[in-house]
Motif scaffolding. Sequence first.
Motif, PDB file in Angstrom:
ATOM      1  N   ASP A  19       4.764  -6.520  -4.155  1.00 16.99           N
ATOM      2  CA  ASP A  19       3.300  -7.097  -3.617  1.00 16.99           C
ATOM      3  C   ASP A  19       3.947  -8.540  -3.000  1.00 16.99           C
ATOM      4  N   THR A  20       4.533  -9.314  -3.869  1.00 11.65           N
ATOM      5  CA  THR A  20       4.793 -11.000  -3.464  1.00 11.65           C
ATOM      6  C   THR A  20       6.252 -11.205  -3.960  1.00 11.65           C
ATOM      7  N   THR A  45       5.153  -6.446   2.041  1.00 11.97           N
ATOM      8  CA  THR A  45       5.591  -7.479   0.930  1.00 11.97           C
ATOM      9  C   THR A  45       5.472  -9.072   1.660  1.00 11.97           C
ATOM     10  N   GLU A  46       4.635  -9.507   0.839  1.00 13.46           N
ATOM     11  CA  GLU A  46       4.543 -11.096   1.343  1.00 13.46           C
ATOM     12  C   GLU A  46       5.494 -11.975   0.744  1.00 13.46           C
ATOM     13  N   ASN A  66       3.698 -12.262   7.656  1.00 13.53           N
ATOM     14  CA  ASN A  66       3.547 -12.149   5.837  1.00 13.53           C
ATOM     15  C   ASN A  66       4.232 -13.313   5.185  1.00 13.53           C
TER      16      ASN A  66
END
Length: 203
Positions: A19-20, A45-46, A66
């Motif tokens: 996700d991150t 995905t950040e 992002n």
Amino acid sequence: LGFKRLMPYLYDPLDLKLDTVVATHAHYDHFDPDSVPLLLRNGKTELVCAHDVKIEVDKLGLDERNITYLAIGDVYKNEQVTIKAMPCDHGTLAPDALGLLITMDGKRIYITGDTAYRRDYFENPELAGVDVLILPINGAFGNLNSEEGARAAGVIRAGLTIPCHFWNFAEHGGDPAAFAEAMKRDHADLPYLLMRPGESIEL
């Protein structure tokens, strides 16, 4: 860059769906230009990172939609996690470097980032009694050594302290045994964990 990696790669970035991704600063042992583009390739995905990472982002031609850049005091938040940029002292090597206070599922995780011993930073009431404290102990390149890492743990008094940033390269140095001895001697009431590569814990 002339450094020989001593620890094994744990994952192929192509096998990870995250996700991150966070990067406390632009040094390549924190922002890997080989793997980051692969981690962000899905467009979902950040990347949350310090401002000095932008130079590397531009070099790689990454899509910045992002990507969130943080300075001290800035907060990134999504439905799952809150990340607050905290001060650290990596000297002139990386003046934009950050610590990160991550809150997720009611747990607080404080990653000091690469930093020298700064008691004034560690005494921040926001950090007191965090669930997990992760700090460097290699004692080189402006970072805490084993004794200073234990001293920082004594100030913050986390539920669990995990030392890191040792042995990845020969030049990194670091002595986890000395850290353990300092914790036993000076802070016997505080739990810590020396983690082997590939080991995981669940909070």
